[in-house]
Write a protein that holds these residues in place. Structure first.
Motif, short mmCIF file in Angstrom:
data_model
loop_
_atom_site.label_atom_id
_atom_site.label_comp_id
_atom_site.label_asym_id
_atom_site.label_seq_id
_atom_site.Cartn_x
_atom_site.Cartn_y
_atom_site.Cartn_z
N GLY A 49 31.02 52.39 25.74
CA GLY A 49 31.70 53.54 26.32
C GLY A 49 32.72 53.16 27.37
N ARG A 50 33.41 52.04 27.14
CA ARG A 50 34.46 51.61 28.05
C ARG A 50 35.35 50.60 27.33
NH1 ARG A 50 31.76 47.42 32.43
NH2 ARG A 50 33.95 46.92 32.75
N TRP A 51 36.44 50.28 27.97
CA TRP A 51 37.33 49.27 27.44
C TRP A 51 36.97 47.92 28.05
CZ3 TRP A 51 38.97 54.06 29.22
CH2 TRP A 51 39.60 54.90 28.29
N SER A 52 37.07 46.87 27.26
CA SER A 52 36.86 45.49 27.75
C SER A 52 35.70 45.40 28.74
CB SER A 52 38.15 44.95 28.39
OG SER A 52 39.16 44.77 27.42
N PRO A 53 34.47 45.55 28.27
CA PRO A 53 33.32 45.54 29.19
C PRO A 53 33.14 44.24 29.95
CG PRO A 53 32.69 46.39 27.03
CD PRO A 53 34.07 45.83 26.88
N ASP A 54 33.83 43.17 29.52
CA ASP A 54 33.68 41.89 30.18
C ASP A 54 34.53 41.75 31.43
OD1 ASP A 54 35.84 42.05 28.36
OD2 ASP A 54 36.06 39.86 28.36
N ILE A 55 35.40 42.72 31.71
CA ILE A 55 36.21 42.64 32.94
C ILE A 55 35.82 43.78 33.88
CG2 ILE A 55 38.04 41.53 31.63
CD1 ILE A 55 39.72 44.04 31.98
N ALA A 56 36.42 43.80 35.04
CA ALA A 56 36.01 44.69 36.13
C ALA A 56 35.90 46.15 35.67
CB ALA A 56 36.98 44.57 37.30
N TRP A 57 34.81 46.78 36.07
CA TRP A 57 34.48 48.15 35.68
C TRP A 57 35.54 49.15 36.13
CZ3 TRP A 57 32.18 52.10 39.05
CH2 TRP A 57 31.58 53.16 38.36
N ALA A 290 52.09 29.81 39.67
CA ALA A 290 51.66 29.07 38.48
C ALA A 290 50.37 29.64 37.91
CB ALA A 290 51.48 27.60 38.84
N ALA A 291 49.50 30.12 38.79
CA ALA A 291 48.21 30.65 38.33
C ALA A 291 48.37 31.98 37.61
CB ALA A 291 47.26 30.82 39.52
N GLY A 292 49.41 32.74 37.94
CA GLY A 292 49.62 34.04 37.32
C GLY A 292 48.69 35.10 37.90
N CYS A 293 48.61 36.23 37.23
CA CYS A 293 47.86 37.38 37.73
C CYS A 293 46.50 37.47 37.04
CB CYS A 293 48.62 38.68 37.47
SG CYS A 293 50.26 38.74 38.23
N ASN A 294 45.46 37.74 37.83
CA ASN A 294 44.15 37.97 37.23
C ASN A 294 44.08 39.41 36.71
OD1 ASN A 294 43.47 39.70 39.40
ND2 ASN A 294 42.56 38.02 40.58
N PHE A 295 42.95 39.79 36.13
CA PHE A 295 42.85 41.11 35.52
C PHE A 295 43.08 42.24 36.52
CE2 PHE A 295 40.02 38.85 32.33
CZ PHE A 295 40.96 38.88 31.32
N ASP A 296 42.52 42.11 37.71
CA ASP A 296 42.75 43.13 38.73
C ASP A 296 44.24 43.29 39.00
OD1 ASP A 296 40.04 43.55 38.98
OD2 ASP A 296 39.86 42.62 40.96
N GLN A 297 44.89 42.17 39.24
CA GLN A 297 46.31 42.19 39.61
C GLN A 297 47.21 42.67 38.47
OE1 GLN A 297 46.38 38.09 40.66
NE2 GLN A 297 45.34 38.41 42.62
#
Length: 375
Positions: A49-57, A290-297
């Motif tokens: 019941g959500r999108w991409s359950p493996d990343i931040a709720w 160089a690291a780029g953006c994480n999922f939150d960002q």
């Protein structure tokens, strides 16, 4: 009449300063729906019941907001059954979180607020007071973590540790409390929103460039709190703009809409957030590394666009529409794949897909649907 004159005057001031003239190359409604459909096809997990359950709720909470806003703006109910199912699945108690986490009471105040704001839109769409009741419960839960001791006020973001008074938790709370007042007429919500805004303005989190930094640091020797000079993430600016717009709608006090315009202009004319080489919104603190953006960002820019669209809809001349159109057009041409998924940088190139990137792009397109009947 004076109300309209105020808005028209503000719009004129912004338009004179705005170097961007744009119009979308595609119908925003079509592009928004395509982005949402692609988000569902690529990332939605029905069993969870959500999108991409493996990343931040919380990212599913703001993805839900984009879907709900789309339905509110277009009159479509295409995704309402899905939205109801998501809410029913996600409002269940979560083991190990404070008070079980039921009804979106998370272990941080900002995560709680993202879902609470989505519940306001669920109420707008359905008229079902259960969603309003959840938002009310979440507001009280967040308010419980306001203290007058450290930093003279403000809400802690980290509930477990009772630490860190930051911009996002407090800006989202202003929008939530003012939004509850608008829907219920209950003055105590407005009083809390006004108190929170006054504290925010006096906290030091707004820097000399007129932009919001991440939060506050407390001097352990004297207890004084000061701006930590953390990144001026785009979503921080957007969340505060959204809160100011709700305060304006609640009070018709032009001070709030003027503050929102000032902040929006600071973003558009910031060489870091909107570099003159592209005039495209950029979270420089990760996109240029160089690291780029994480999922939150990766989620941040769509939140800014959503709230800028809400501000633009309040202004008669729609002064920010060209900026939003320019960002949307570049994203469509430079950062979109054949399957209507979007990359991180709206100026391109496409760098692969994720839920965070996709809900951000969907929010950008939905922002262009705000207030289409404004005169």
């Amino acid at each position: 009449m004076r109300f309209l004159q105020i808005l028209a005057g503000l719009a004129g001031l912004v338009s004179l300063a705005n170097p961007i003239q744009a119009s979308t190359i595609v119908d925003p409604k079509i592009a928004a729906k395509a982005a949402i459909d692609s988000m569902n096809n690529a990332f939605y997990n029905p069993s969870e019941g959500r999108w991409s359950p493996d990343i931040a709720w919380w990212i599913s909470g703001t993805a839900l907001q984009a879907v709900l806003d789309y339905m509110q703006m277009t009159g479509s109910l295409d995704y309402l059954d899905q939205a109801r199912y998501i809410v029913d699945k996600q409002k269940a108690p979560l083991p190990g979180w404070p008070q079980g986490g039921g009804n979106f009471r998370a272990d941080s105040t900002d995560d709680t607020a993202w879902w609470a704001l989505a519940m306001l839109r669920m109420f707008d769409l359905t008229g079902d007071k259960q969603y309003l009741s959840i938002a009310m419960q979440d507001e009280q839960y967040i308010w419980n973590y306001w203290t007058d001791t450290e930093c003279g006020g403000g809400i802690y973001v980290d509930i477990r540790a009772m630490t860190y008074k930051n911009a996002i938790a407090n800006a989202l709370y202003i929008k939530l409390a003012a939004g509850l007042h608008l829907r219920m007429g209950d003055s105590h919500y407005l009083a809390r929103a006004l108190k929170s805004h006054q504290w925010f303005e006096e906290s030091g989190m707004i820097n000399a460039e007129g932009l919001v930094n991440d939060g506050l640091t407390q001097d352990k020797t004297n207890g004084v709190c000061f701006n930590n000079e953390g990144p001026t993430w785009s979503y921080l600016q957007g969340a505060l703009i959204g809160g100011l717009v709700e305060l304006f709608r609640a009070t018709h006090n032009e001070t709030y809409i003027r503050s929102a315009v000032t902040l929006a202009n600071a973003v558009i004319f910031s060489p870091q957030l909107t570099p003159s080489s592209t005039w495209v919104l950029t979270d420089y603190a990760c996109e240029r590394t160089a690291a780029g953006c994480n999922f939150d960002q990766q989620s941040f820019k769509g939140i800014f666009a959503r709230n800028l669209g809400e501000l633009d809809a309040q202004l008669v001349a729609r002064p920010y529409r060209a900026y939003l159109e320019h960002n949307a057009d570049l994203a469509y041409q430079k950062a979109r794949n054949a399957d209507d998924t979007y990359g991180t940088s709206w100026a391109g190139p496409y760098d692969g897909s994720s839920l965070a990137k996709q809900q951000s792009a969907a929010s950008l397109w939905v922002a262009l649907l705000q207030g289409q009947d404004t005169v």
